[in-house]
Scaffold this active site. Sequence first.
Site, PDB file in Angstrom:
ATOM      1  N   LYS A  13      -5.641   7.043  12.745  1.00  0.00           N
ATOM      2  CA  LYS A  13      -6.002   8.082  13.362  1.00  0.00           C
ATOM      3  C   LYS A  13      -7.582   7.827  14.260  1.00  0.00           C
ATOM      4  O   LYS A  13      -7.739   8.386  15.245  1.00  0.00           O
ATOM      5  CB  LYS A  13      -6.275   9.264  12.325  1.00  0.00           C
ATOM      6  CG  LYS A  13      -6.275  10.714  13.304  1.00  0.00           C
ATOM      7  CD  LYS A  13      -6.174  11.767  12.303  1.00  0.00           C
ATOM      8  CE  LYS A  13      -7.272  11.630  10.894  1.00  0.00           C
ATOM      9  NZ  LYS A  13      -7.755  12.812  10.248  1.00  0.00           N
ATOM     10  N   ARG A  88      -6.723  23.129   8.794  1.00  0.00           N
ATOM     11  CA  ARG A  88      -6.158  22.757   7.409  1.00  0.00           C
ATOM     12  C   ARG A  88      -5.156  23.707   6.767  1.00  0.00           C
ATOM     13  O   ARG A  88      -4.243  23.221   5.942  1.00  0.00           O
ATOM     14  CB  ARG A  88      -7.371  22.243   6.374  1.00  0.00           C
ATOM     15  CG  ARG A  88      -7.924  20.902   6.641  1.00  0.00           C
ATOM     16  CD  ARG A  88      -8.515  20.483   5.516  1.00  0.00           C
ATOM     17  NE  ARG A  88      -9.314  19.458   5.622  1.00  0.00           N
ATOM     18  CZ  ARG A  88      -8.994  18.215   5.893  1.00  0.00           C
ATOM     19  NH1 ARG A  88      -7.740  17.895   5.890  1.00  0.00           N
ATOM     20  NH2 ARG A  88      -9.846  17.141   6.283  1.00  0.00           N
ATOM     21  N   ARG A 127      -3.985  -5.413   3.617  1.00  0.00           N
ATOM     22  CA  ARG A 127      -5.443  -5.940   4.201  1.00  0.00           C
ATOM     23  C   ARG A 127      -6.421  -6.311   3.427  1.00  0.00           C
ATOM     24  O   ARG A 127      -6.455  -5.925   1.962  1.00  0.00           O
ATOM     25  CB  ARG A 127      -6.094  -4.383   4.771  1.00  0.00           C
ATOM     26  CG  ARG A 127      -5.177  -4.011   5.756  1.00  0.00           C
ATOM     27  CD  ARG A 127      -5.870  -2.805   6.558  1.00  0.00           C
ATOM     28  NE  ARG A 127      -6.360  -1.815   6.068  1.00  0.00           N
ATOM     29  CZ  ARG A 127      -7.031  -0.658   6.685  1.00  0.00           C
ATOM     30  NH1 ARG A 127      -6.783  -0.636   8.085  1.00  0.00           N
ATOM     31  NH2 ARG A 127      -7.668   0.110   5.892  1.00  0.00           N
ATOM     32  N   ARG A 160      -9.882  -3.351  -0.751  1.00  0.00           N
ATOM     33  CA  ARG A 160     -10.708  -2.075  -0.981  1.00  0.00           C
ATOM     34  C   ARG A 160      -9.984  -1.025  -1.729  1.00  0.00           C
ATOM     35  O   ARG A 160      -8.896  -0.895  -1.625  1.00  0.00           O
ATOM     36  CB  ARG A 160     -10.890  -1.487   0.224  1.00  0.00           C
ATOM     37  CG  ARG A 160     -11.999  -2.441   1.156  1.00  0.00           C
ATOM     38  CD  ARG A 160     -12.285  -1.840   2.372  1.00  0.00           C
ATOM     39  NE  ARG A 160     -11.222  -1.118   3.108  1.00  0.00           N
ATOM     40  CZ  ARG A 160     -11.383  -0.173   4.046  1.00  0.00           C
ATOM     41  NH1 ARG A 160     -12.746   0.080   4.459  1.00  0.00           N
ATOM     42  NH2 ARG A 160     -10.338   0.489   4.623  1.00  0.00           N
ATOM     43  N   ARG A 171      -3.902  10.269  -1.952  1.00  0.00           N
ATOM     44  CA  ARG A 171      -4.475  10.871  -0.681  1.00  0.00           C
ATOM     45  C   ARG A 171      -3.200  11.181   0.243  1.00  0.00           C
ATOM     46  O   ARG A 171      -3.264  12.271   0.875  1.00  0.00           O
ATOM     47  CB  ARG A 171      -5.128   9.949   0.279  1.00  0.00           C
ATOM     48  CG  ARG A 171      -6.544   9.758  -0.390  1.00  0.00           C
ATOM     49  CD  ARG A 171      -7.415   8.577   0.104  1.00  0.00           C
ATOM     50  NE  ARG A 171      -7.563   8.811   1.424  1.00  0.00           N
ATOM     51  CZ  ARG A 171      -7.675   7.904   2.450  1.00  0.00           C
ATOM     52  NH1 ARG A 171      -7.669   6.399   1.937  1.00  0.00           N
ATOM     53  NH2 ARG A 171      -7.974   8.126   3.648  1.00  0.00           N
TER      54      ARG A 171
END
Length: 214
Positions: A13, A88, A127, A160, A171
């Site tokens: 995003k 939100r 990644r 990470r 999340r």
Amino acid sequence: MQLLLFGAPGVGKGTQAKLLSTKFNIPHISTGEILRQAVKDENELGKKAQEIMNRGDLVPDDIMIGIIKYRLNKNDCNSGFILDGFPRTEKQAQALDNLLHEMDRGHIKLIHIYAEEEEIIKRLNNRRACKECGQIFTLNEIKDKDSCPNCVAKNSFYLRDDDKEEVIRKRMEVFKETTEPVLKYYQSKGKVVSVNGLGSVEEVNKEILKALGF
Ligand SMILES: [Zn+2]
């Protein structure tokens, strides 16, 4: 061009927001940035929000909307904006609609960048970051390499925390819970543009522009 940008964590995003901001010459406004700016400007609502945040509480909707109004009134928003991280809740969405109406500004469009949860997890898990320079690579890009292609550091690749499966899942859960009602609100008004987020950065950008009529 008044846009809301929605997308699950890991869907890219932020990158798309940057591209759209450059393309249409409109600011990419995140709620964090607005709050910091309002505090820096010594705006009354900003100061109030700061006090509330310092106590560890959430900034109430009416203050948040006031700060957004303050931000949208700045000159760089004359030809539009990309709002990120707000609204939100459905209540906030209604308040934002009222605000835009009151400010005599036109319609808003919500760009929803979507992707299958499992695909996002696969992509992020694939990644690796360089702990020296911070550059991110796919496993494929660093296959057979023991030094960073960007800064030549040796054995500096790592996964990470943000890219770890359990962190992503958590999340995503939060994202789904908080955003679904907002998405439904805009869908019921016919203002949602959905774009598949699984292509390359360029492909996704093209899709968004096409969906917006460019
Ligand atoms: Zn490096």
